[in-house]
Write a protein that holds these residues in place. Structure first.
Motif, PDB file in Angstrom:
ATOM      1  N   LEU A 192       1.060  -4.837  -9.021  1.00 15.38           N
ATOM      2  CA  LEU A 192       1.006  -3.339  -9.594  1.00 15.38           C
ATOM      3  C   LEU A 192      -0.600  -2.616  -9.501  1.00 15.38           C
ATOM      4  O   LEU A 192      -0.633  -1.682  -9.431  1.00 15.38           O
ATOM      5  CB  LEU A 192       1.723  -3.147 -10.548  1.00 15.38           C
ATOM      6  CG  LEU A 192       3.408  -2.906 -10.287  1.00 15.38           C
ATOM      7  CD1 LEU A 192       4.070  -3.086 -11.667  1.00 15.38           C
ATOM      8  CD2 LEU A 192       3.955  -1.804  -9.427  1.00 15.38           C
ATOM      9  N   THR A 193      -1.468  -3.652 -10.142  1.00 11.75           N
ATOM     10  CA  THR A 193      -2.777  -3.170 -10.169  1.00 11.75           C
ATOM     11  C   THR A 193      -3.270  -2.589  -8.901  1.00 11.75           C
ATOM     12  O   THR A 193      -4.503  -1.876  -8.647  1.00 11.75           O
ATOM     13  CB  THR A 193      -3.770  -4.115 -10.975  1.00 11.75           C
ATOM     14  OG1 THR A 193      -3.897  -5.397 -10.111  1.00 11.75           O
ATOM     15  CG2 THR A 193      -3.114  -4.737 -12.085  1.00 11.75           C
ATOM     16  N   HIS A 194      -2.673  -3.015  -7.644  1.00  8.32           N
ATOM     17  CA  HIS A 194      -3.381  -2.642  -6.347  1.00  8.32           C
ATOM     18  C   HIS A 194      -2.710  -1.456  -6.012  1.00  8.32           C
ATOM     19  O   HIS A 194      -3.060  -0.881  -4.854  1.00  8.32           O
ATOM     20  CB  HIS A 194      -3.129  -3.837  -5.508  1.00  8.32           C
ATOM     21  CG  HIS A 194      -3.886  -5.098  -5.922  1.00  8.32           C
ATOM     22  ND1 HIS A 194      -5.227  -5.403  -5.470  1.00  8.32           N
ATOM     23  CD2 HIS A 194      -3.661  -6.190  -6.413  1.00  8.32           C
ATOM     24  CE1 HIS A 194      -5.563  -6.408  -5.807  1.00  8.32           C
ATOM     25  NE2 HIS A 194      -4.498  -7.168  -6.435  1.00  8.32           N
ATOM     26  N   LEU A 195      -1.589  -1.016  -6.403  1.00  7.81           N
ATOM     27  CA  LEU A 195      -0.895   0.102  -6.052  1.00  7.81           C
ATOM     28  C   LEU A 195      -1.474   1.230  -5.766  1.00  7.81           C
ATOM     29  O   LEU A 195      -1.275   1.915  -4.559  1.00  7.81           O
ATOM     30  CB  LEU A 195       0.415   0.120  -7.033  1.00  7.81           C
ATOM     31  CG  LEU A 195       1.536   1.333  -6.569  1.00  7.81           C
ATOM     32  CD1 LEU A 195       2.099   0.538  -5.098  1.00  7.81           C
ATOM     33  CD2 LEU A 195       2.590   1.355  -7.560  1.00  7.81           C
ATOM     34  N   ALA A 196      -2.383   1.888  -6.592  1.00  5.41           N
ATOM     35  CA  ALA A 196      -3.067   3.064  -6.649  1.00  5.41           C
ATOM     36  C   ALA A 196      -3.811   3.231  -5.166  1.00  5.41           C
ATOM     37  O   ALA A 196      -4.133   3.973  -4.303  1.00  5.41           O
ATOM     38  CB  ALA A 196      -4.075   3.662  -7.594  1.00  5.41           C
ATOM     39  N   ALA A 197      -4.707   2.041  -5.208  1.00 11.77           N
ATOM     40  CA  ALA A 197      -5.552   1.973  -4.020  1.00 11.77           C
ATOM     41  C   ALA A 197      -4.718   1.820  -2.719  1.00 11.77           C
ATOM     42  O   ALA A 197      -5.166   2.431  -1.436  1.00 11.77           O
ATOM     43  CB  ALA A 197      -6.320   0.335  -4.279  1.00 11.77           C
ATOM     44  N   ILE A 198      -3.524   1.114  -2.596  1.00 15.75           N
ATOM     45  CA  ILE A 198      -2.649   0.945  -1.427  1.00 15.75           C
ATOM     46  C   ILE A 198      -2.166   2.427  -1.004  1.00 15.75           C
ATOM     47  O   ILE A 198      -2.119   2.784   0.063  1.00 15.75           O
ATOM     48  CB  ILE A 198      -1.583   0.060  -1.504  1.00 15.75           C
ATOM     49  CG1 ILE A 198      -2.161  -1.517  -1.877  1.00 15.75           C
ATOM     50  CG2 ILE A 198      -0.288   0.054  -0.289  1.00 15.75           C
ATOM     51  CD1 ILE A 198      -0.918  -2.203  -2.262  1.00 15.75           C
ATOM     52  N   GLU A 199      -1.807   3.208  -2.140  1.00 17.47           N
ATOM     53  CA  GLU A 199      -1.309   4.645  -2.070  1.00 17.47           C
ATOM     54  C   GLU A 199      -2.367   5.331  -1.190  1.00 17.47           C
ATOM     55  O   GLU A 199      -2.133   6.366  -0.379  1.00 17.47           O
ATOM     56  CB  GLU A 199      -0.880   5.175  -3.127  1.00 17.47           C
ATOM     57  CG  GLU A 199       0.443   4.581  -3.708  1.00 17.47           C
ATOM     58  CD  GLU A 199       0.819   5.021  -5.175  1.00 17.47           C
ATOM     59  OE1 GLU A 199       0.114   5.382  -5.523  1.00 17.47           O
ATOM     60  OE2 GLU A 199       2.359   5.025  -5.268  1.00 17.47           O
ATOM     61  N   GLN A 200      -3.714   5.282  -1.567  1.00 14.57           N
ATOM     62  CA  GLN A 200      -4.682   6.081  -1.101  1.00 14.57           C
ATOM     63  C   GLN A 200      -5.067   5.519   0.123  1.00 14.57           C
ATOM     64  O   GLN A 200      -5.565   6.326   1.239  1.00 14.57           O
ATOM     65  CB  GLN A 200      -6.094   5.984  -1.976  1.00 14.57           C
ATOM     66  CG  GLN A 200      -7.171   6.905  -1.655  1.00 14.57           C
ATOM     67  CD  GLN A 200      -8.108   6.876  -2.619  1.00 14.57           C
ATOM     68  OE1 GLN A 200      -8.081   6.043  -3.477  1.00 14.57           O
ATOM     69  NE2 GLN A 200      -9.310   7.458  -2.326  1.00 14.57           N
TER      70      GLN A 200
END
Length: 377
Positions: free
Chosen positions: A61-69
């Motif tokens: 989940l720590t990668h989620l924001a980067a993937i969304e962007q």
């Protein structure tokens, strides 16, 4: 050497529709393979790094924001896989971030898949050929899927992956192909997992688009992407792109051949990360030099280089068990006991591939053509 892994048939799925629908069909029709991946990685994460599956999901989940962007379509496709397989989204996210999670606990024993990748283009051949043996845990052979993906506005893709992972090794109808060499290092970031970077390459219609999607530290961990592009009439290029959280390095050759195994080649990358491959000299370097020797022998003897030559190279057992056709080395630590799980040869000129599940065997490759060919040029 005696072949431990018997011959397996791979499940072949044809996916089409929206990203969510593509994911749903993947999860629904490949549910058995998705569940096998979840079982495998839950055991590996805990067995080697004492990371529970709950912790793995939290790390993913720590990668989620980067993937969304980076690409919201990837979120939708992973949601679709979870829906189709009847598991949580976080489970599928953890599978797609499995390389990064494997690096999360640096004080423990890191584990990583290995491989030998070879790319040949004109003038050494008349065609563009990209190939590799993928070396990993033997049990994960049961999770493999062959995916044909048709997406609106993007090239069609043919890709070999592990159940639940939406990006891996393959090629597309625009003549782009990509192989993966894992690289063990001491650092990672919370950016985009490398398997989603591989999918971005396969979603690309041109080499410059593919490179734009993996440069400038966009990816969370260090790996090598061997990328080839064939535009017809002998217009082709192949190069190693060592990616890292700190940027990329391009390594190529004007001779029309490149090879990569599982150690870092670029001094630019080594300025920011440490190479933690403890078997560089007795395994990775030997495989790399052996592959280069096999290519050179063909060139020196003026023999034809084609997919049949690649089958011989990928079946090579020099320095077994640490050979190009890799066997489990019982003398290595358990976390580094890898073996060839599949062997793939992609002919980007003809938009086709030959695949051998299990150890590379010259007589057991099966040919596949991309079922949907769309002109992207």
């Amino acid at each position: 050497m005696i072949e431990r892994i018997p011959y397996f048939m791979i499940k072949h799925l044809k996916l089409k529709g929206t990203n969510r629908e593509i994911g749903r069909i993947h999860g629904e029709q490949g549910r058995e393979q998705v569940l096998k991946s979840l079982t495998t990685y839950e055991g590996l994460f805990y067995g080697y790094s004492k990371i529970s599956w709950k912790q793995a999901r939290e790390e993913a989940l720590t990668h989620l924001a980067a993937i969304e962007q980076y690409n919201e379509n990837f979120i939708e496709e992973m949601e679709g896989v979870a829906l189709g397989a009847g598991v949580d989204f976080e489970d599928i996210l953890a599978l797609n971030a499995r390389s990064e999670i494997a690096l999360a606990n640096y004080v423990s024993k890191p584990f990583s898949d290995g491989c030998t990748a070879i790319g040949i283009i004109p003038p050494l051949t008349t065609e563009t050929i990209l190939a590799q043996n993928w070396d990993w845990k033997a049990t994960q052979i049961e999770s493999l899927l062959l995916l044909d993906i048709e997406q609106e506005g993007k090239p069609a893709i043919q890709m070999v992956t592990e159940g639940g992972i939406i990006g891996k090794i393959g090629y597309n109808s625009a003549g782009l192909g990509v192989c993966l060499n894992a690289l063990l290092t001491n650092k990672k970031s919370n950016k985009v997992p490398i398997h989603l970077g591989l999918r971005s390459v396969l979603n690309s219609s041109s080499l410059h688009e593919a490179v734009a999607n993996i440069k400038d530290g966009q990816l969370a961990s260090t790996a090598n992407f061997m990328i080839a592009s064939d535009q017809g009439e002998g217009r082709a290029m192949v190069a190693n792109y060592e990616v890292s959280p700190y940027g990329i390095a391009m390594l190529t050759s004007n001779e029309g051949k490149v090879v990569h195994t599982n150690h870092i080649l670029s001094n630019e990358i080594l300025e920011n990360v440490e190479d933690r491959n403890e078997f560089k000299f007795e395994d990775s370097l030997i495989r790399k030099n052996r592959a280069e020797q096999l290519i050179h022998s063909k060139v020196y003897q003026r023999e034809k280089i084609d997919t049949e030559a690649f089958k011989v190279w990928l079946s090579d057992q020099f320095n077994a068990p640490n050979s190009i056709n890799h066997y489990e080395n019982n003398k290595a630590p358990e976390h580094r006991r890898m073996e060839t799980v599949f062997s793939i040869i992609m002919n980007l000129s003809s938009r086709s591939m030959e695949l051998c599940i299990g150890k590379a065997n010259q007589n057991k490759y099966k040919k596949y053509n991309l079922s949907v060919i769309k002109s992207e040029q």
